[in-house]
Design an enzyme around this catalytic site. Sequence first.
Site, PDB file in Angstrom:
ATOM      1  N   HIS A 102      -8.424   3.917  14.566  1.00 52.20           N
ATOM      2  CA  HIS A 102      -8.079   2.994  13.484  1.00 52.20           C
ATOM      3  C   HIS A 102      -9.355   2.283  13.031  1.00 52.20           C
ATOM      4  O   HIS A 102     -10.242   2.022  13.848  1.00 52.20           O
ATOM      5  CB  HIS A 102      -7.041   1.972  13.964  1.00 52.20           C
ATOM      6  N   GLU A 142      -6.545   6.173   5.739  1.00 50.88           N
ATOM      7  CA  GLU A 142      -6.446   4.737   5.489  1.00 50.88           C
ATOM      8  C   GLU A 142      -7.759   4.239   4.890  1.00 50.88           C
ATOM      9  O   GLU A 142      -8.716   3.965   5.626  1.00 50.88           O
ATOM     10  CB  GLU A 142      -6.185   3.981   6.796  1.00 50.88           C
ATOM     11  N   GLY A 197       1.047  -1.312   8.115  1.00 46.48           N
ATOM     12  CA  GLY A 197       0.631  -2.432   8.952  1.00 46.48           C
ATOM     13  C   GLY A 197       1.529  -3.638   8.719  1.00 46.48           C
ATOM     14  O   GLY A 197       2.635  -3.722   9.249  1.00 46.48           O
ATOM     15  N   GLY A 198       1.080  -4.572   7.900  1.00 44.06           N
ATOM     16  CA  GLY A 198       1.791  -5.838   7.677  1.00 44.06           C
ATOM     17  C   GLY A 198       3.278  -5.677   7.378  1.00 44.06           C
ATOM     18  O   GLY A 198       4.117  -6.373   7.971  1.00 44.06           O
ATOM     19  N   ASN A 246       2.386   0.308  12.442  1.00 45.54           N
ATOM     20  CA  ASN A 246       1.330  -0.158  13.350  1.00 45.54           C
ATOM     21  C   ASN A 246       1.414  -1.677  13.414  1.00 45.54           C
ATOM     22  O   ASN A 246       1.016  -2.364  12.483  1.00 45.54           O
ATOM     23  CB  ASN A 246      -0.038   0.293  12.816  1.00 45.54           C
ATOM     24  N   TRP A 247       1.932  -2.175  14.541  1.00 46.14           N
ATOM     25  CA  TRP A 247       2.129  -3.634  14.656  1.00 46.14           C
ATOM     26  C   TRP A 247       0.818  -4.384  14.865  1.00 46.14           C
ATOM     27  O   TRP A 247       0.789  -5.594  14.785  1.00 46.14           O
ATOM     28  CB  TRP A 247       3.066  -3.941  15.832  1.00 46.14           C
ATOM     29  N   LYS A 248      -0.234  -3.655  15.207  1.00 44.87           N
ATOM     30  CA  LYS A 248      -1.515  -4.302  15.552  1.00 44.87           C
ATOM     31  C   LYS A 248      -1.247  -5.322  16.670  1.00 44.87           C
ATOM     32  O   LYS A 248      -0.379  -5.069  17.507  1.00 44.87           O
ATOM     33  CB  LYS A 248      -2.172  -4.894  14.300  1.00 44.87           C
ATOM     34  N   SER A 275      -1.797  -1.195   2.675  1.00 41.10           N
ATOM     35  CA  SER A 275      -0.966  -1.997   1.769  1.00 41.10           C
ATOM     36  C   SER A 275       0.274  -1.253   1.274  1.00 41.10           C
ATOM     37  O   SER A 275       0.688  -1.422   0.119  1.00 41.10           O
ATOM     38  CB  SER A 275      -1.799  -2.538   0.604  1.00 41.10           C
ATOM     39  N   GLU A 314      -9.994  -0.657  12.465  1.00 42.61           N
ATOM     40  CA  GLU A 314     -10.289  -1.893  13.215  1.00 42.61           C
ATOM     41  C   GLU A 314     -10.953  -1.570  14.553  1.00 42.61           C
ATOM     42  O   GLU A 314     -11.786  -2.320  15.037  1.00 42.61           O
ATOM     43  CB  GLU A 314      -8.995  -2.710  13.389  1.00 42.61           C
ATOM     44  N   GLY A 332      -4.653  -4.236   4.510  1.00 43.98           N
ATOM     45  CA  GLY A 332      -4.425  -5.676   4.531  1.00 43.98           C
ATOM     46  C   GLY A 332      -4.899  -6.399   3.281  1.00 43.98           C
ATOM     47  O   GLY A 332      -4.931  -7.629   3.255  1.00 43.98           O
TER      48      GLY A 332
HETATM   49  P1  13P Z   1      -1.556  -2.849   5.958  1.00 41.82           P
HETATM   50  O1  13P Z   1      -0.293  -2.065   5.712  1.00 41.82           O
HETATM   51  O2  13P Z   1      -1.295  -4.245   6.454  1.00 41.82           O
HETATM   52  O3  13P Z   1      -2.492  -2.781   4.811  1.00 41.82           O
HETATM   53  O4  13P Z   1      -2.298  -2.129   7.207  1.00 41.82           O
HETATM   54  C1  13P Z   1      -2.510  -0.777   7.170  1.00 41.82           C
HETATM   55  C2  13P Z   1      -2.956  -0.347   8.500  1.00 41.82           C
HETATM   56  O5  13P Z   1      -4.054  -0.660   8.952  1.00 41.82           O
HETATM   57  C3  13P Z   1      -2.026   0.470   9.307  1.00 41.82           C
HETATM   58  O6  13P Z   1      -2.670   1.033  10.400  1.00 41.82           O
END
Ligand code: 13P
Length: 266
Positions: free
Chosen positions: A108, A178, A245-246, A16-18, A224, A110, A184
């Site tokens: 998600h 999640e 994510g990251g 997930n590149w956000k 993470s 967010e 994050g």
């Molecule tokens: P991180 O891997 O940066 O913690 O993010 C997880 C995430 O929200 C994937 O959708």
Amino acid sequence: MASVTTGGRTPLIAGNWKMNLNHLQAIAFVQKLAWSLKDARHDFGAVEVAVFPPFTDLRSVQTLVSGDKLQIAYGAQDVSQHASGAFTGEIAAPFLAQLDCAYVIIGHSERRTLHGETDEIVAAKTAAAIGAGVVPLICVGETAEDLETRGASAVPVAQLKVALASIPKGSDFVVAYEPVWAIGSGQAATPEQAQQVAKALRDTIAEHLGDEAAAATRILYGGSVKADNIAGFMRQADVDGALVGGASLDVEGFSAIARYQKHVGV
Ligand code: 13P
């Protein structure tokens, strides 16, 4: 190499590149990712790899993937619950289908927190995706406060139940657990915590859609995830992949996560 998860489910490693990487950066990234995986002789049939770029990248990714016949899947990070109409700024599920999106992330944390998405909206979006032939990747997870007051699985299970009500029997869908506190933060859940909630989510699917659906549905862990902790999650019976994510923004890091079978034994 055989899958390390049980139930015959093909593991899915999803990035997930956000709100990162524009369409030019997306082309370069997907090209490099494909090279990295090809160099390492990645077996895409054994572990599926998918990226979730911003909407504005999707047409470029589609052109690259179809032109170069890449085995990398892709999807969007959100979708409208409506099929068309006066919904300024929204993107309809049939548009995603037209771009050959295999998946769409729905609910998600967010989106739930920053955009006020309720469980009912998540359910409506899930139905819209399925109706258009795009597989929903439904995100659920508890906050740190939920964890303290209600334990790990109560909130994710309650969230999933609402979404499941909108899923016709026989539909393909993916669930991502999640924990909000792990996103994050650099503080991932333990593999045992992830397994415990994934199992509770699978039992919930069984209750609502039957044992066959529960056995067929992939449940991912997200929060993470890195190359050095993926193996622990993938050893769990009910964890069928990761939503990253990251760490999905680094080609070599994400490629290493996708190739977890190489280091799952260490
Ligand atoms: P991180 O891997 O940066 O913690 O993010 C997880 C995430 O929200 C994937 O959708």
